[in-house]
Design an enzyme around this catalytic site. Structure first.
Site, PDB file in Angstrom:
ATOM      1  N   CYS A 181     -47.701  20.021  37.066  1.00 10.82           N
ATOM      2  CA  CYS A 181     -47.215  20.462  38.378  1.00 10.82           C
ATOM      3  C   CYS A 181     -45.721  20.155  38.417  1.00 10.82           C
ATOM      4  CB  CYS A 181     -47.999  19.802  39.511  1.00 10.82           C
ATOM      5  SG  CYS A 181     -48.151  18.006  39.404  1.00 10.82           S
ATOM      6  N   THR A 182     -45.181  19.717  39.538  1.00 15.58           N
ATOM      7  CA  THR A 182     -43.751  19.419  39.589  1.00 15.58           C
ATOM      8  C   THR A 182     -43.442  18.059  38.991  1.00 15.58           C
ATOM      9  OG1 THR A 182     -43.226  20.892  41.442  1.00 15.58           O
ATOM     10  CG2 THR A 182     -41.802  18.996  41.143  1.00 15.58           C
TER      11      THR A 182
END
Length: 267
Positions: free
Chosen positions: A159-160
């Site tokens: 994800c981030t």
């Protein structure tokens, strides 16, 4: 207890191998098959060469379009297939929340939203949303189904920051593989080590730029904590009885898919 197997990527210091942990029936999770990471947009050429050496075939990006637009697309070695499998909701968008609060430069608003446990409560709601939201569950299930396909491996998902969506996805995978809960929690918490330098840099930048009077208010959003993961497990128990019920009814994973994951990822 197994130690994190860091990939040593300077542009993604939270990247690591999911393998090496003890699993079911005295077996171990295979190394070199599944990797977890933060976003890969800052990889150096040396990082790309290191990733290529793993034999990586596929990357699954759990970010939404807004995150990709803000942080940039992944840099990947040649020949690696990339898919986006967004797990994001406007009301639960952690990075939009931080951007709004920082952009407003309103110290009172920042304190009202994040102080007195506000940040921790937001994170607990986020982890419960991973379990309660049908769309989120469907995407976690899709990721696990892809991991069960040996032709896609080695595969990296991220994800981030590689800590929340990636952290819960990894916890579910390790549950299927029979890894004990204490080891799962320890692996989850290792993201704090991987993100330590980045977190310190973010806080220092906010203070230096006078964007926040109390940058430390963001710390609960930038870290992983055992209570956050516990909130997801508590929601699993409330809604599905136990992890097996969650896997079967919440994620819709078939017995065959779970068996394929075990066959592909335990040795």
């Amino acid at each position: 207890m197994a130690q994190p197997r860091w990939l040593g990527l300077s542009g993604a210091p939270n990247a690591r191998d999911v393998g090496g942990m003890p699993g079911a029936a005295g077996r171990s999770v295979r190394t070199g098959r599944v990797f977890r990471s933060e976003a890969l947009g800052r990889l150096t050429d040396d990082d790309l060469a290191r990733l290529a050496d793993t034999g990586l075939r596929a990357v699954v990006d759990l970010r939404g379009d807004s995150e990709v637009a803000q942080l940039g697309a992944d840099r990947l070695p040649p020949g690696v297939t990339a898919d986006q499998l967004s797990i994001l909701d406007g009301s639960m968008d952690l990075y939009r929340l931080m951007a709004e609060l920082i952009g407003e430069r309103d110290a009172e608003q920042q304190r009202d939203r994040l102080g007195d446990g506000g940040a921790e409560r937001f994170m607990a709601r986020l982890y419960r949303w991973f379990v309660t939201d049908a769309g989120a569950r469907a995407r976690f299930a899709t990721l696990l189904t892809r991991l069960a396909d040996g032709a896609r491996l080695p595969l990296l998902y991220h994800c981030t920051a590689g800590k929340d969506r990636t952290g819960w996805a990894t916890a579910i995978l390790l549950e299927i593989l029979g890894v004990d809960r204490a080891t799962i929690v320890a692996d989850y918490l290792a993201s704090n080590e991987g993100a330590r330098a980045a977190t310190a840099a973010i806080l220092a930048g906010l203070r230096k730029g006078h964007l926040m009077a109390e940058p430390e208010l963001l710390v609960p959003l930038l870290e992983v904590r055992e209570d956050y993961l516990a909130a997801a497990y508590d929601q699993v128990a409330r809604d599905f009885g136990d992890v097996d019920g969650f896997l079967a009814r919440g994620l819709g994973l078939t017995t065959a898919t779970r068996a394929a994951l075990v066959d592909a990822l335990l040795v």
